[in-house]
Design an enzyme around this catalytic site. Structure first.
Site, mmCIF file in Angstrom:
data_model
loop_
_atom_site.group_PDB
_atom_site.id
_atom_site.type_symbol
_atom_site.label_atom_id
_atom_site.label_comp_id
_atom_site.label_asym_id
_atom_site.label_seq_id
_atom_site.Cartn_x
_atom_site.Cartn_y
_atom_site.Cartn_z
ATOM 1 N N ASP A 181 -3.016 8.679 7.933
ATOM 2 C CA ASP A 181 -3.578 9.365 9.097
ATOM 3 C C ASP A 181 -2.933 10.694 9.479
ATOM 4 O O ASP A 181 -3.607 11.655 9.770
ATOM 5 C CB ASP A 181 -3.492 8.441 10.315
ATOM 6 C CG ASP A 181 -4.194 7.107 10.103
ATOM 7 O OD1 ASP A 181 -4.474 6.747 8.947
ATOM 8 O OD2 ASP A 181 -4.458 6.420 11.094
ATOM 9 N N GLU A 213 5.942 -1.920 10.065
ATOM 10 C CA GLU A 213 4.796 -1.155 9.556
ATOM 11 C C GLU A 213 5.235 -0.232 8.420
ATOM 12 O O GLU A 213 4.593 -0.121 7.384
ATOM 13 C CB GLU A 213 4.192 -0.335 10.698
ATOM 14 C CG GLU A 213 3.011 0.517 10.281
ATOM 15 C CD GLU A 213 2.350 1.219 11.466
ATOM 16 O OE1 GLU A 213 2.903 1.169 12.584
ATOM 17 O OE2 GLU A 213 1.273 1.806 11.256
HETATM 18 C C1 GLC Z 1 -2.596 3.241 10.661
HETATM 19 C C2 GLC Z 1 -2.481 3.643 9.210
HETATM 20 C C3 GLC Z 1 -3.648 3.090 8.428
HETATM 21 C C4 GLC Z 1 -3.757 1.601 8.648
HETATM 22 C C5 GLC Z 1 -3.746 1.235 10.133
HETATM 23 C C6 GLC Z 1 -3.609 -0.247 10.376
HETATM 24 O O1 GLC Z 1 -3.706 3.801 11.263
HETATM 25 O O2 GLC Z 1 -2.401 5.020 9.071
HETATM 26 O O3 GLC Z 1 -3.512 3.366 7.070
HETATM 27 O O4 GLC Z 1 -4.893 1.111 8.054
HETATM 28 O O5 GLC Z 1 -2.666 1.859 10.761
HETATM 29 O O6 GLC Z 1 -2.459 -0.727 9.747
#
Ligand code: GLC
Length: 420
Positions: A162, A392
């Site tokens: 993102d 994460e």
């Molecule tokens: C964030 C990440 C994306 C992922 C999401 C849920 O938005 O950038 O890649 O899918 O989190 O984990």
């Protein structure tokens, strides 16, 4: 008795399981995310094959009629989430976002099938196959303006990476004057130093607004969106997924689909140099509106091995970069080049390590005979998880946890790959 990491990983999946789908993490991401679900299925598959298939099937239940598989499915409890269904306004049931995410599903389905090819799963494979085909066709019909098999993204969130500096220039050109007042929820949940800036969030919302104003008419959006970038990651992941679809088509005796996939693979292979920057000797993303390559080495650059592309010389350059990055970073693979000014060891896709990307890149290294590097990514991922748990992402310099905690796909990667 001490609880093993293996059991803890299973507990993370169990806690995040909402019955048929898994949320990435409590609070911060409380719905079904597209590529998270696909990769999380690999974790379930180590102990519950049925649940693994279910994860993917649930995702595809929200596939749009035109073939798009949305990046978020808002199954339930979305009142407090931002931007939730009332911002997206896609008028689907259940509500979804109006954009997509990296199409890793066909590759995962092929892996699931390889793990258990007994009759019940054959039936499930036959049922999901046309849906995978429809999604791949959607990319080539709607998101391939040059007809070269390079994936156009119309929102940074579609890349799955993102907040990567790869999008900075293109996103800066997006007009944000019309974005009204709003309240971010993510900043209440995670250290602000790990999240996108408010300016970037305005850009994200302006692009959601643009889609909404266009009634989520995908063809119109792809042609007129103020953000149009050929994303390297999605292109590599789709290329790999096409190869896996081709193999599944062969298995199911779907000759016409196989021919189609073969043709698309060739198209991408022939055009991939459009995403090669000879100045910085790397594969990278390219702005469709300005024609500019980002020139950045990111974790997505190394997906070339996973996608099975690149000349010997190109691969040699990528490995030179990897050696350089390895000298600058304690843990592999930072999401962004640590020697670039935009590197930020803790901020979301501007530096931190993601277990899932390490997994995909490592698979590519193994397939290309780069076993030492493949093993390095695996052991670094394992070490990071042992050090800090299932967060994460991780700081590549210190191994510190970053982003949200108790993350499903990090737990899944421990079970499926990085764990002992
Ligand atoms: C964030 C990440 C994306 C992922 C999401 C849920 O938005 O950038 O890649 O899918 O989190 O984990």
């Amino acid at each position: 008795m001490a609880v093993s990491l293996h059991d803890k990983a299973k507990a993370v999946l169990a806690n995040n399981d909402r019955g048929g789908y898994t949320i990435p993490t409590e609070s911060l991401y409380p719905f079904q995310w597209n590529w998270d679900s696909a990769l999380v299925a690999l974790g379930f598959a180590t102990y519950d094959q049925d649940r693994a298939w279910r994860e993917i099937e649930t995702l595809f239940e929200s596939q749009w009629d035109d073939g798009l598989v949305p990046h978020i499915v808002f199954h339930a409890g979305h009142e407090r989430y931002f931007p939730g269904p009332s911002v997206w306004c896609t008028n689907t049931n259940p509500p979804t976002s109006g954009i997509t995410q990296p199409p890793v599903a066909a590759s995962v389905v092929r892996m699931l099938w390889k793990m258990d090819d007994s009759k019940p799963f054959r039936e499930r494979l036959e049922a999901i196959f046309p849906k995978l085909v429809a999604w791949h066709r959607w990319f080539h019909r709607i998101r391939d303006p040059l007809k070269k098999g390079l994936v156009l993204t119309v929102h940074p969130w579609e890349s799955g990476r993102d907040n990567s500096p790869e999008w900075d220039k293109a996103a800066d050109a997006v007009e944000t004057g019309g974005v009204g007042a709003y309240q971010r929820q993510d900043l209440k949940l995670v250290d602000n130093a790990m999240r996108p800036t408010n300016e970037q969030y305005d850009q994200y919302l302006a692009l959601v607004e643009f889609g909404r104003q266009n009634g989520w008419a995908q063809e119109v959006i792809a042609k007129t969106c103020p953000f149009q970038v050929f994303d390297l990651g999605c292109t590599m992941i789709l290329l790999r997924a096409e190869r896996d679809l081709l193999s599944l088509a062969g298995l199911l005796g779907e000759a016409a689909v196989a021919a189609e996939a073969r043709e698309r693979i060739e198209r991408t292979e022939n055009a991939i140099d459009y995403l090669w920057d000879d100045a910085s000797k790397t594969f990278c993303s390219r702005d469709h509106l300005t024609g500019e390559l980002s020139g950045f080495v990111t974790s997505a650059s190394f997906l070339a091995f996973y996608a099975g592309i690149g000349t010997d010389a190109q691969r040699g350059h990528l490995i030179d970069h990897l050696e350089r990055i390895d000298r600058a970073s304690r843990y592999l693979l930072p999401s962004f080049d640590p020697e670039q000014p935009a590197f930020d060891s803790l901020r979301y896709w501007r530096g931190p390590v993601w277990a899932v990307v390490n997994y995909l890149v490592s698979m590519g290294f193994t397939e290309c005979g780069l076993d030492d590097w493949a093993q390095r990514l695996r052991s670094d991922t394992g070490e990071l998880i042992k050090l800090t748990g299932f967060s994460e992402n991780f700081c590549p310099l210190t191994g510190a946890a970053a982003g949200g905690g108790d993350f499903s796909w990090t737990a899944a990667m421990w079970l499926a790959w990085a764990g002992e």
